[in-house]
Enzyme design. Sequence first.
Site, short mmCIF file in Angstrom:
data_model
loop_
_atom_site.label_atom_id
_atom_site.label_comp_id
_atom_site.label_asym_id
_atom_site.label_seq_id
_atom_site.Cartn_x
_atom_site.Cartn_y
_atom_site.Cartn_z
N SER A 146 17.69 11.08 22.63
CA SER A 146 16.36 11.38 22.13
C SER A 146 15.83 10.14 21.40
O SER A 146 16.61 9.33 20.89
CB SER A 146 16.48 12.56 21.16
N SER A 147 14.52 10.02 21.33
CA SER A 147 13.94 8.83 20.70
C SER A 147 14.21 8.80 19.19
O SER A 147 13.99 7.76 18.55
CB SER A 147 12.44 8.76 20.97
N CYS A 148 14.70 9.90 18.62
CA CYS A 148 15.00 9.91 17.18
C CYS A 148 16.23 9.06 16.84
O CYS A 148 16.55 8.91 15.67
CB CYS A 148 15.15 11.32 16.65
N TYR A 203 21.15 15.13 13.92
CA TYR A 203 21.02 15.16 15.38
C TYR A 203 21.06 13.73 15.95
O TYR A 203 21.74 13.45 16.93
CB TYR A 203 19.67 15.82 15.68
N LYS A 206 23.62 11.87 18.65
CA LYS A 206 23.11 11.25 19.89
C LYS A 206 23.50 9.77 19.98
O LYS A 206 23.82 9.27 21.06
CB LYS A 206 21.59 11.41 19.97
N HIS A 241 9.45 22.40 18.85
CA HIS A 241 8.82 21.10 18.63
C HIS A 241 7.31 21.25 18.50
O HIS A 241 6.76 22.31 18.79
CB HIS A 241 9.16 20.16 19.79
N1 NAP Z 1 12.99 18.94 24.39
C1 NAP Z 1 12.66 17.70 24.05
O1 NAP Z 1 11.54 17.41 23.63
C2 NAP Z 1 13.65 16.60 24.19
C3 NAP Z 1 13.23 15.33 23.84
C4 NAP Z 1 14.10 14.31 23.95
C5 NAP Z 1 15.38 14.55 24.40
N2 NAP Z 1 15.78 15.79 24.76
C6 NAP Z 1 17.16 15.95 25.21
O2 NAP Z 1 17.25 16.56 26.47
C7 NAP Z 1 18.41 17.38 26.52
C8 NAP Z 1 18.03 18.79 26.94
O3 NAP Z 1 17.08 19.32 26.03
P1 NAP Z 1 16.27 20.65 26.33
O4 NAP Z 1 14.97 20.52 25.62
O5 NAP Z 1 16.31 20.95 27.78
O6 NAP Z 1 17.14 21.72 25.53
P2 NAP Z 1 17.24 23.31 25.74
O7 NAP Z 1 16.10 23.82 26.52
O8 NAP Z 1 17.50 23.87 24.40
O9 NAP Z 1 18.55 23.48 26.63
C9 NAP Z 1 19.78 23.13 26.14
C10 NAP Z 1 20.84 23.64 27.05
O10 NAP Z 1 22.10 23.33 26.45
C11 NAP Z 1 22.97 24.39 26.70
N3 NAP Z 1 23.95 24.50 25.62
C12 NAP Z 1 23.74 24.42 24.27
N4 NAP Z 1 24.89 24.63 23.62
C13 NAP Z 1 25.84 24.84 24.56
C14 NAP Z 1 27.22 25.12 24.53
N5 NAP Z 1 27.88 25.22 23.36
N6 NAP Z 1 27.88 25.30 25.70
C15 NAP Z 1 27.24 25.22 26.89
N7 NAP Z 1 25.93 24.94 26.99
C16 NAP Z 1 25.23 24.77 25.84
C17 NAP Z 1 22.13 25.66 26.76
O11 NAP Z 1 22.79 26.54 27.65
P3 NAP Z 1 22.49 28.15 27.74
O12 NAP Z 1 21.05 28.27 28.08
O13 NAP Z 1 23.37 28.63 28.84
O14 NAP Z 1 22.84 28.70 26.39
C18 NAP Z 1 20.81 25.13 27.30
O15 NAP Z 1 20.72 25.35 28.68
C19 NAP Z 1 19.05 17.31 25.15
O16 NAP Z 1 20.09 16.37 25.15
C20 NAP Z 1 17.95 16.83 24.27
O17 NAP Z 1 18.46 16.07 23.21
C21 NAP Z 1 14.94 16.84 24.66
#
Ligand code: NAP
Length: 317
Positions: A109-111, A138, A142, A181
Site C-alpha cells: 500500500s502507498s502508506c 499496517y 507491509k 476507506h
Molecule cells: N483497498 C485499497 O484501497 C487498497 C489500497 C492499497 C493496497 N491494497 C492492498 O490490496 C490487498 C487486498 O486488499 P482488498 O482491498 O482487496 O482487501 P479486502 O477486500 O478486505 O480482502 C482481503 C482478503 O483477505 C482475506 N483474508 C484476510 N485475513 C485472512 C486470513 N486470516 N486468512 C485467509 N484470508 C484472509 C479475506 O478473505 P475472506 O474474504 O475469505 O475472509 C479477503 O478476501 C491488500 O494487501 C491491501 O493492502 C488495498
Amino acid sequence: MILKKTKIYIAGHRGMVGSSVWRILAAKGYSNLIGKTSKELDLKNQQAVLDFYNKEQPEVVIDAAAKVGGILANNDFPYQFLMENLQIQNNLIDGAHKADIKKFIFLGSSCIYPKFAPQPLKEEYLLTNSLEPTNEWYAIAKITGVKACESIRKQYNKEYVSLMPTNLYGSFDNFDLKSSHVLPAMLHKFHKAKINNHSEVILWGSGTPMREFLFVDDMAEAVVYALENNLPEYLYNIGTGKDITIKELAEIIQKVTGHQGKILWDTSKPDGTPRKLLDVSKIKELGWQYSTELEDGIKKTYLWFLDNIDTIKEIKL
Ligand SMILES: NC(=O)c1ccc[n+]([C@@H]2O[C@H](COP(=O)([O-])OP(=O)(O)OC[C@H]3O[C@@H](n4cnc5c(N)ncnc54)[C@H](OP(=O)(O)O)[C@@H]3O)[C@@H](O)[C@H]2O)c1
C-alpha cells in the site's frame, strides 16, 4: 514462462482486489486458478499454509490477502493490523519460498512511504523518514513484506515482486461507515443522505488533503501485467499519477449519487497525510498504465453498490 494452464493461487480471492484479479484472469483464459476463503484456510496458521502449498503446488502466488481498514479501524486495532498482516504475509511468502514457488506478487500500500516525503512518491523514498502515525502498524507490516520479497529475490534470484497500489475503489469494496476507506465511505454517506432527503452531508476533516484513486480493475490489470512479464525491479508503484482534493472527490460523488444539498466539513476530525500521490513513471516506462478515469470508475462503483446494497460487505472488527 506463464501459460494459460499455469496454476495460480490468488490469496484473498474474495476480496476487492483478489476478486477483480480472478475475474480478469478468468476472462483472459487462465484456467487453473485456485483460491481459499479464510474459513477454509486461515493464512495466520503457518502449518496450514505449508500443507496447502505442498498439496496444491501452485506455480505462482498472488497475495491479495490482508487485514485492511481505514483510519478509525487502524487506530482502534493497532495490534491486529500489525500482527495479523505480518502473520498472513510471512506464512505466504516464506511458505512459497520453501515450496520452491518461483513467482510471487505481493500487494502492499502507498502508506509504506514516509509521511512527509517529497511528492510524488518515488519507490526509492521507502524508509527515508517516519511514517504517518495513524496507520504505521499496517505500514510496518507491509514494509516487512516488501523487504521479505526483495531479500528472496536478491538471495535466491526468484521473481518475487511487490506492487504498491494507491487508494483503490470499485466493486466488492467495504462500504461500512466505521471501517471503510474515504471513497466508499463517502459514496455510502451521500447515498444515505439522498434516499433520506437529508440536505446536509457532514464529512471528516478539512477537505483539503490531496489523494489519488485507482479503479480496482485497473489494479488487477497491473497484477496481470506483473504476472505476464518479468519485472526488473523489486518494487513498483501502481496508480494514476494524478490526484485531487478530498473536497473535489466529494463533489464528484455528490454528482454521481444525485444528492442535492450542502457539504459540511468536520474539522475536529483528523486529515491524515496532506498529500499522497504516487510517482508511477517506473511501471509506465515498462508499458503499463491505468485506463479508467475517476468519474467513470465512481459511476461503475455506484451502480455496483446499488445492485448489491442488501449484501454489501461490512467488516466486523
Ligand atoms: N483497498 C485499497 O484501497 C487498497 C489500497 C492499497 C493496497 N491494497 C492492498 O490490496 C490487498 C487486498 O486488499 P482488498 O482491498 O482487496 O482487501 P479486502 O477486500 O478486505 O480482502 C482481503 C482478503 O483477505 C482475506 N483474508 C484476510 N485475513 C485472512 C486470513 N486470516 N486468512 C485467509 N484470508 C484472509 C479475506 O478473505 P475472506 O474474504 O475469505 O475472509 C479477503 O478476501 C491488500 O494487501 C491491501 O493492502 C488495498
